[in-house]
Design a protein around this motif. Sequence first.
Motif, PDB file in Angstrom:
ATOM      1  N   TYR A  88       0.756  -1.280  -0.156  1.00 11.83           N
ATOM      2  CA  TYR A  88      -0.005   0.082  -0.020  1.00 11.83           C
ATOM      3  C   TYR A  88       0.847   1.248  -0.071  1.00 11.83           C
ATOM      4  O   TYR A  88       0.546   2.173  -0.755  1.00 11.83           O
ATOM      5  CB  TYR A  88      -0.957   0.066   1.299  1.00 11.83           C
ATOM      6  N   ILE A  89       1.860   1.566   1.042  1.00 12.22           N
ATOM      7  CA  ILE A  89       2.872   2.602   0.987  1.00 12.22           C
ATOM      8  C   ILE A  89       3.340   2.829  -0.500  1.00 12.22           C
ATOM      9  O   ILE A  89       3.603   3.844  -0.848  1.00 12.22           O
ATOM     10  CB  ILE A  89       3.854   2.233   2.021  1.00 12.22           C
ATOM     11  N   GLN A  90       3.902   1.925  -1.179  1.00 13.78           N
ATOM     12  CA  GLN A  90       4.662   2.047  -2.383  1.00 13.78           C
ATOM     13  C   GLN A  90       3.615   2.503  -3.320  1.00 13.78           C
ATOM     14  O   GLN A  90       3.834   3.369  -4.188  1.00 13.78           O
ATOM     15  CB  GLN A  90       5.030   0.506  -2.831  1.00 13.78           C
ATOM     16  N   ARG A  93       2.907   6.220  -2.380  1.00 15.73           N
ATOM     17  CA  ARG A  93       4.021   7.076  -2.858  1.00 15.73           C
ATOM     18  C   ARG A  93       3.712   7.265  -4.363  1.00 15.73           C
ATOM     19  O   ARG A  93       4.202   8.509  -4.714  1.00 15.73           O
ATOM     20  CB  ARG A  93       5.318   6.350  -2.437  1.00 15.73           C
ATOM     21  N   THR A  94       3.753   6.398  -4.871  1.00 16.82           N
ATOM     22  CA  THR A  94       3.553   6.712  -6.531  1.00 16.82           C
ATOM     23  C   THR A  94       2.172   7.541  -6.948  1.00 16.82           C
ATOM     24  O   THR A  94       2.341   8.440  -7.724  1.00 16.82           O
ATOM     25  CB  THR A  94       3.388   5.528  -7.297  1.00 16.82           C
ATOM     26  N   TYR A  95       1.268   7.444  -6.270  1.00 21.60           N
ATOM     27  CA  TYR A  95      -0.010   8.291  -6.525  1.00 21.60           C
ATOM     28  C   TYR A  95       0.257   9.652  -5.838  1.00 21.60           C
ATOM     29  O   TYR A  95      -0.006  10.675  -6.593  1.00 21.60           O
ATOM     30  CB  TYR A  95      -1.034   7.481  -5.708  1.00 21.60           C
ATOM     31  N   ALA A  96       0.801   9.751  -4.788  1.00 27.95           N
ATOM     32  CA  ALA A  96       1.149  11.228  -4.137  1.00 27.95           C
ATOM     33  C   ALA A  96       1.939  11.907  -5.267  1.00 27.95           C
ATOM     34  O   ALA A  96       1.752  13.085  -5.416  1.00 27.95           O
ATOM     35  CB  ALA A  96       1.903  11.013  -2.746  1.00 27.95           C
ATOM     36  N   LEU A  97       3.001  11.495  -5.607  1.00 27.61           N
ATOM     37  CA  LEU A  97       3.931  11.968  -6.252  1.00 27.61           C
ATOM     38  C   LEU A  97       3.339  12.650  -7.813  1.00 27.61           C
ATOM     39  O   LEU A  97       3.636  13.623  -8.360  1.00 27.61           O
ATOM     40  CB  LEU A  97       5.304  11.291  -6.892  1.00 27.61           C
ATOM     41  N   ALA A  98       2.466  11.714  -8.374  1.00 27.55           N
ATOM     42  CA  ALA A  98       1.688  12.000  -9.485  1.00 27.55           C
ATOM     43  C   ALA A  98       0.790  13.260  -9.067  1.00 27.55           C
ATOM     44  O   ALA A  98       0.667  14.012  -9.981  1.00 27.55           O
ATOM     45  CB  ALA A  98       0.962  10.848  -9.724  1.00 27.55           C
ATOM     46  N   VAL A  99       0.342  13.277  -8.191  1.00 27.96           N
ATOM     47  CA  VAL A  99      -0.689  14.372  -7.644  1.00 27.96           C
ATOM     48  C   VAL A  99       0.193  15.542  -7.664  1.00 27.96           C
ATOM     49  O   VAL A  99      -0.104  16.657  -8.155  1.00 27.96           O
ATOM     50  CB  VAL A  99      -1.361  14.031  -6.409  1.00 27.96           C
ATOM     51  N   ILE A 194      -6.335   3.132  -6.103  1.00 31.38           N
ATOM     52  CA  ILE A 194      -5.394   4.234  -5.960  1.00 31.38           C
ATOM     53  C   ILE A 194      -4.465   4.089  -7.270  1.00 31.38           C
ATOM     54  O   ILE A 194      -4.244   4.776  -7.948  1.00 31.38           O
ATOM     55  CB  ILE A 194      -4.211   3.624  -4.872  1.00 31.38           C
ATOM     56  N   GLU A 195      -4.301   2.670  -7.700  1.00 34.49           N
ATOM     57  CA  GLU A 195      -3.838   2.606  -9.116  1.00 34.49           C
ATOM     58  C   GLU A 195      -4.335   3.195 -10.271  1.00 34.49           C
ATOM     59  O   GLU A 195      -4.077   3.653 -11.083  1.00 34.49           O
ATOM     60  CB  GLU A 195      -3.427   1.038  -9.034  1.00 34.49           C
ATOM     61  N   GLY A 196      -5.637   2.943 -10.169  1.00 35.14           N
ATOM     62  CA  GLY A 196      -6.705   3.662 -11.130  1.00 35.14           C
ATOM     63  C   GLY A 196      -6.552   5.047 -11.095  1.00 35.14           C
ATOM     64  O   GLY A 196      -6.484   5.629 -12.225  1.00 35.14           O
ATOM     65  N   MET A 197      -6.467   5.594  -9.931  1.00 40.47           N
ATOM     66  CA  MET A 197      -6.376   7.220  -9.933  1.00 40.47           C
ATOM     67  C   MET A 197      -5.025   7.709 -10.346  1.00 40.47           C
ATOM     68  O   MET A 197      -5.071   8.554 -11.097  1.00 40.47           O
ATOM     69  CB  MET A 197      -6.610   7.472  -8.306  1.00 40.47           C
ATOM     70  N   THR A 198      -4.023   6.777 -10.044  1.00 42.71           N
ATOM     71  CA  THR A 198      -2.674   7.277 -10.548  1.00 42.71           C
ATOM     72  C   THR A 198      -2.613   7.257 -11.993  1.00 42.71           C
ATOM     73  O   THR A 198      -2.348   7.990 -12.915  1.00 42.71           O
ATOM     74  CB  THR A 198      -1.693   6.503 -10.064  1.00 42.71           C
ATOM     75  N   ALA A 199      -3.146   6.178 -12.659  1.00 41.59           N
ATOM     76  CA  ALA A 199      -3.396   6.170 -14.266  1.00 41.59           C
ATOM     77  C   ALA A 199      -4.165   7.411 -14.714  1.00 41.59           C
ATOM     78  O   ALA A 199      -3.861   7.676 -15.952  1.00 41.59           O
ATOM     79  CB  ALA A 199      -4.013   4.791 -14.552  1.00 41.59           C
ATOM     80  N   ASP A 200      -5.244   7.717 -14.107  1.00 42.85           N
ATOM     81  CA  ASP A 200      -6.034   8.587 -14.580  1.00 42.85           C
ATOM     82  C   ASP A 200      -5.397  10.123 -14.744  1.00 42.85           C
ATOM     83  O   ASP A 200      -5.226  10.770 -15.503  1.00 42.85           O
ATOM     84  CB  ASP A 200      -7.362   9.058 -13.877  1.00 42.85           C
ATOM     85  N   LEU A 201      -4.241  10.171 -13.655  1.00 43.21           N
ATOM     86  CA  LEU A 201      -3.559  11.415 -13.703  1.00 43.21           C
ATOM     87  C   LEU A 201      -2.454  11.475 -14.544  1.00 43.21           C
ATOM     88  O   LEU A 201      -2.368  12.658 -14.999  1.00 43.21           O
ATOM     89  CB  LEU A 201      -2.775  11.582 -12.203  1.00 43.21           C
TER      90      LEU A 201
END
Length: 207
Positions: A88-90, A93-99, A194-201
């Motif tokens: 989850y943390i990994q 981190r990927t999502y937060a950096l994308a945001v 979260i992975e889906g949200m990252t892909a959208d960003l």
Amino acid sequence: MTPFRAAISAGLVMLMAAPALADEKTEAYVQENANNVLASLNAPDVTPEERREQFQLYMEEFSNLDAVAKFVIGKYARQFSEDELERYIQTFRTYALAVYEFYFNEYKGQAVQVTGSVDRNARDSIVDTQILRADGETLTVRWRVLLRGGEYQVVDIALNADGNLIWLAIEQQAQFLSILDQNQGSSDALIAKIEGMTADLVAQREE
């Protein structure tokens, strides 16, 4: 003035001066590091991949993403297994950096100006800044900074979204806890979301 009253007066002056001194140090920390972060987005003579890697390295040093990741899932940070928490943390981190990259990319290369700060307590401060854009518009950004073990770290950032300042960690906490509550605390369900949200960003960033 008696020595006793003089000592009391000196002590009061020190107590009154301490918060201002703390603010100056915290403000300087945000000023320097936030400018480095933005400058990395406009670094010359590097590939987009190298630029993104540099930006992420700065953000990793500037902010405590592991602490934020645990904060936003509340009680579930203690309920996840060690493997679930690590995965989850990994993902977070990927999502937060994308945001961060998504919001800051529009203001890359511009200067960060500190406009003020407030001490919540001796180790917890809010620093207000504005990021100036080439066309004269500004992005208001608030940084929550904690002093831990003698080191400053950003633990939340409030960004202007549609005219409203939104604290990212607080917003994510409400969203992530809702997902976990609806899925019996399933880490897999949260990670997939979260992975889906990252892909959208990423898709929006590359349009």
